[in-house]
Scaffold this active site. Structure first.
Site, PDB file in Angstrom:
ATOM      1  N   HIS A  44       0.859  -1.197   0.000  1.00 58.28           N
ATOM      2  CA  HIS A  44       0.000   0.000   0.000  1.00 58.28           C
ATOM      3  C   HIS A  44       0.889   1.238   0.000  1.00 58.28           C
ATOM      4  O   HIS A  44       1.350   1.678   1.046  1.00 58.28           O
ATOM      5  CB  HIS A  44      -0.917  -0.038   1.229  1.00 58.28           C
ATOM      6  CG  HIS A  44      -1.956   1.035   1.254  1.00 58.28           C
ATOM      7  ND1 HIS A  44      -3.149   0.905   1.928  1.00 58.28           N
ATOM      8  CD2 HIS A  44      -1.995   2.274   0.700  1.00 58.28           C
ATOM      9  CE1 HIS A  44      -3.880   1.994   1.786  1.00 58.28           C
ATOM     10  NE2 HIS A  44      -3.196   2.852   1.048  1.00 58.28           N
ATOM     11  N   HIS A  95      -5.021  -0.297   6.117  1.00 61.61           N
ATOM     12  CA  HIS A  95      -4.494   0.569   7.193  1.00 61.61           C
ATOM     13  C   HIS A  95      -5.336   0.476   8.480  1.00 61.61           C
ATOM     14  O   HIS A  95      -5.974   1.438   8.900  1.00 61.61           O
ATOM     15  CB  HIS A  95      -4.266   2.020   6.763  1.00 61.61           C
ATOM     16  CG  HIS A  95      -5.329   2.695   5.937  1.00 61.61           C
ATOM     17  ND1 HIS A  95      -6.650   2.734   6.279  1.00 61.61           N
ATOM     18  CD2 HIS A  95      -5.224   3.407   4.786  1.00 61.61           C
ATOM     19  CE1 HIS A  95      -7.316   3.426   5.379  1.00 61.61           C
ATOM     20  NE2 HIS A  95      -6.488   3.843   4.458  1.00 61.61           N
ATOM     21  N   ARG A 140     -20.783  -2.764  22.418  1.00 70.73           N
ATOM     22  CA  ARG A 140     -22.017  -3.429  21.967  1.00 70.73           C
ATOM     23  C   ARG A 140     -21.998  -3.681  20.463  1.00 70.73           C
ATOM     24  O   ARG A 140     -22.864  -4.359  19.923  1.00 70.73           O
ATOM     25  CB  ARG A 140     -23.239  -2.609  22.370  1.00 70.73           C
ATOM     26  CG  ARG A 140     -23.425  -2.636  23.866  1.00 70.73           C
ATOM     27  CD  ARG A 140     -24.774  -2.157  24.325  1.00 70.73           C
ATOM     28  NE  ARG A 140     -24.685  -1.939  25.763  1.00 70.73           N
ATOM     29  CZ  ARG A 140     -24.435  -0.751  26.317  1.00 70.73           C
ATOM     30  NH1 ARG A 140     -24.300   0.324  25.561  1.00 70.73           N
ATOM     31  NH2 ARG A 140     -24.339  -0.649  27.614  1.00 70.73           N
ATOM     32  N   HIS A 157      -0.032   7.295  12.631  1.00 70.04           N
ATOM     33  CA  HIS A 157      -1.311   6.701  12.209  1.00 70.04           C
ATOM     34  C   HIS A 157      -1.818   5.678  13.220  1.00 70.04           C
ATOM     35  O   HIS A 157      -3.009   5.412  13.293  1.00 70.04           O
ATOM     36  CB  HIS A 157      -1.165   6.023  10.847  1.00 70.04           C
ATOM     37  CG  HIS A 157      -1.129   6.989   9.710  1.00 70.04           C
ATOM     38  ND1 HIS A 157      -0.020   7.722   9.394  1.00 70.04           N
ATOM     39  CD2 HIS A 157      -2.076   7.362   8.820  1.00 70.04           C
ATOM     40  CE1 HIS A 157      -0.281   8.485   8.358  1.00 70.04           C
ATOM     41  NE2 HIS A 157      -1.532   8.286   7.993  1.00 70.04           N
ATOM     42  N   GLU A 210      -7.397   1.909  -4.281  1.00 67.42           N
ATOM     43  CA  GLU A 210      -8.001   2.410  -3.043  1.00 67.42           C
ATOM     44  C   GLU A 210      -9.061   3.430  -3.433  1.00 67.42           C
ATOM     45  O   GLU A 210      -8.753   4.524  -3.898  1.00 67.42           O
ATOM     46  CB  GLU A 210      -6.944   3.029  -2.122  1.00 67.42           C
ATOM     47  CG  GLU A 210      -7.528   3.296  -0.733  1.00 67.42           C
ATOM     48  CD  GLU A 210      -6.543   3.940   0.231  1.00 67.42           C
ATOM     49  OE1 GLU A 210      -5.521   4.469  -0.202  1.00 67.42           O
ATOM     50  OE2 GLU A 210      -6.839   3.936   1.441  1.00 67.42           O
ATOM     51  N   ASP A 241       1.759   3.396   3.091  1.00 71.76           N
ATOM     52  CA  ASP A 241       0.685   4.309   2.662  1.00 71.76           C
ATOM     53  C   ASP A 241       1.286   5.692   2.374  1.00 71.76           C
ATOM     54  O   ASP A 241       0.651   6.714   2.619  1.00 71.76           O
ATOM     55  CB  ASP A 241      -0.405   4.397   3.748  1.00 71.76           C
ATOM     56  CG  ASP A 241      -1.691   5.062   3.249  1.00 71.76           C
ATOM     57  OD1 ASP A 241      -1.831   5.274   2.031  1.00 71.76           O
ATOM     58  OD2 ASP A 241      -2.557   5.381   4.087  1.00 71.76           O
ATOM     59  N   ASN A 253      -7.381   3.000  10.910  1.00 73.13           N
ATOM     60  CA  ASN A 253      -7.610   4.274  10.234  1.00 73.13           C
ATOM     61  C   ASN A 253      -8.792   4.187   9.273  1.00 73.13           C
ATOM     62  O   ASN A 253      -8.914   3.232   8.510  1.00 73.13           O
ATOM     63  CB  ASN A 253      -6.361   4.701   9.457  1.00 73.13           C
ATOM     64  CG  ASN A 253      -5.219   5.064  10.384  1.00 73.13           C
ATOM     65  OD1 ASN A 253      -5.135   6.187  10.875  1.00 73.13           O
ATOM     66  ND2 ASN A 253      -4.362   4.097  10.660  1.00 73.13           N
TER      67      ASN A 253
HETATM   68 FE    FE Z   1      -6.690   5.133   2.812  1.00 75.71          FE
END
Ligand code: FE
Length: 375
Positions: A51, A208, A219, A243, A121, A266, A211
């Site tokens: 990624h 990721h 619950r 992150h 993505e 990323d 994030n």
């Molecule tokens: Fe993303």
């Protein structure tokens, strides 16, 4: 033929001290002479980043030679194979990027990190969890559009990040599964129930992790809870300590281990460049210190280098060399089913190797048995 002598060698399950022989582009022989020797250099498998949007001034969405130039720069941080990752954009813009990447992938530079395919993505994500994805182009999963992209770009797409709550009857997730493409969840407001159904339908990765996904509530454990509970489903992790906090990463490793967690960067265009104003997916990004953010303060990709993520795994999480290399090389390679050729130091695999000094600094990157970077 090349022999790398008297070095610590990180294998899939242990570290040995010895020699490694390369013939042509392959690992020919591994000789064990003893146990790990403190103070000596360390040989590890090249990093596989599944990624990554960009770095070193290039972005996968730029088209043209951008991905080639990115691939030529990545050995500087130890990455020897990667999935250039696209952003939410118009049909035409994404197609252009995919075709440029496919054209390059058919005729790759031998001094560059290997392009393994594309991670798409967006645009099939939730407008309510857009993060740094451009909301203008966000849309529901569309199999017809997706197939047109993939068909017109040599089936280059290997992984897709999608919000399953927008996928009617999970048809898109099932379609990806059927076509051997990894379906991965993020930029989503899905609850746990929907996530569980998506996993049953073939979803096999969390993009990721932590994030742009539903948090854990007692619950409804949400997508984060699903990532912790479904221990055999891959979790991508950006471990720049921005992150994801150290404690969150610890929790993830305690639950699912390095064989189910893939270190990713990323990263965006400005990695490796000085602070300043930049761009991601058509949005303005401000890069300062170790952070890249939109004007509203949202994180906009990282400027993490794989070698620094690798060091963080060892220094902040106390992972062993073996575990850190699983997360940075073998686990991501397995997730794309390319571990027969790359991802670990094993006789018969490609000689994609990194030489680190005793303090884990990158000294040399080898791809296909050839030195492509030296500090
Ligand atoms: Fe993303």
């Amino acid at each position: 033929m090349r022999q790398i002598k008297n070095i610590n060698i990180v294998l899939e399950d242990k570290v040995i001290y010895g020699n490694l022989t390369i013939k042509d582009n392959l690992i020919l022989k591994i000789e064990e002479k003893g146990h790990y020797k403190k103070g000596k250099d360390i040989l590890i498998p090249g990093f596989v980043d599944i990624h990554i949007h960009g770095g070193y001034s290039y972005d996968a969405m730029d088209g043209g030679d951008a991905v080639k130039n990115l691939a030529l720069n990545l050995p500087k941080e130890g990455t020897t194979a990667f999935l250039p990752t696209t952003m939410t954009q118009s049909y035409e813009k994404v197609l252009e990027a995919l075709q440029a990447i496919n054209n390059y992938s058919l005729n790759q530079d031998e001094n560059a990190a290997r392009v393994l395919g594309v991670h798409l993505e967006g645009p099939y994500i939730s407008p309510n969890a857009a993060g740094a994805q451009n909301p203008t182009y966000i849309r529901k999963p569309n199999i017809v559009e997706f197939d047109k992209w993939n068909k017109n770009a040599g089936n280059i797409i290997k992984k897709v990040t999608v919000a399953p709550e927008l996928d009617e009857d999970l048809k898109f997730v099932k379609h990806l599964k059927k076509n051997n493409i990894v379906a991965s969840i993020a930029h989503t407001t899905a609850n746990y129930e929907t996530t569980k159904k998506a996993i049953a339908a073939g979803l096999s990765s969390f993009t990721h992790t932590y994030n742009a996904m539903t948090k854990l509530h007692h619950r409804d454990i949400g997508v984060v809870g699903a990532a912790l509970l479904h221990t055999d489903v891959l979790s991508e992790l950006i471990f720049d300590k921005i992150h994801t906090s150290v404690e969150a990463a610890k929790l993830l490793y305690k639950n699912k281990g390095a064989e189910n967690i893939a270190l990713i960067t990323d990263s965006m265009r400005n990695k490796g460049l000085p602070d300043g104003i930049s761009e991601l997916g058509g949005l303005k990004v401000i890069v300062k210190g170790n952070e890249a953010r939109l004007e509203d303060g949202s994180l906009a990709g990282s400027i993490l280098k794989m070698i620094d993520g690798y060091k963080n795994l060892i220094t902040a999480l106390d992972l062993s060399l073996v575990e850190a290399s699983l997360s940075s090389s073998l686990t991501p390679a397995k997730s794309l089913k390319v571990d027969d050729k790359i991802g670990s130091i094993k006789v018969g695999k490609y000689a994609d190797l990194l030489i680190l000094d005793k303090d884990l600094n990158l000294k040399e990157t080898i791809i296909n048995g050839k030195t492509v970077y030296q500090k």
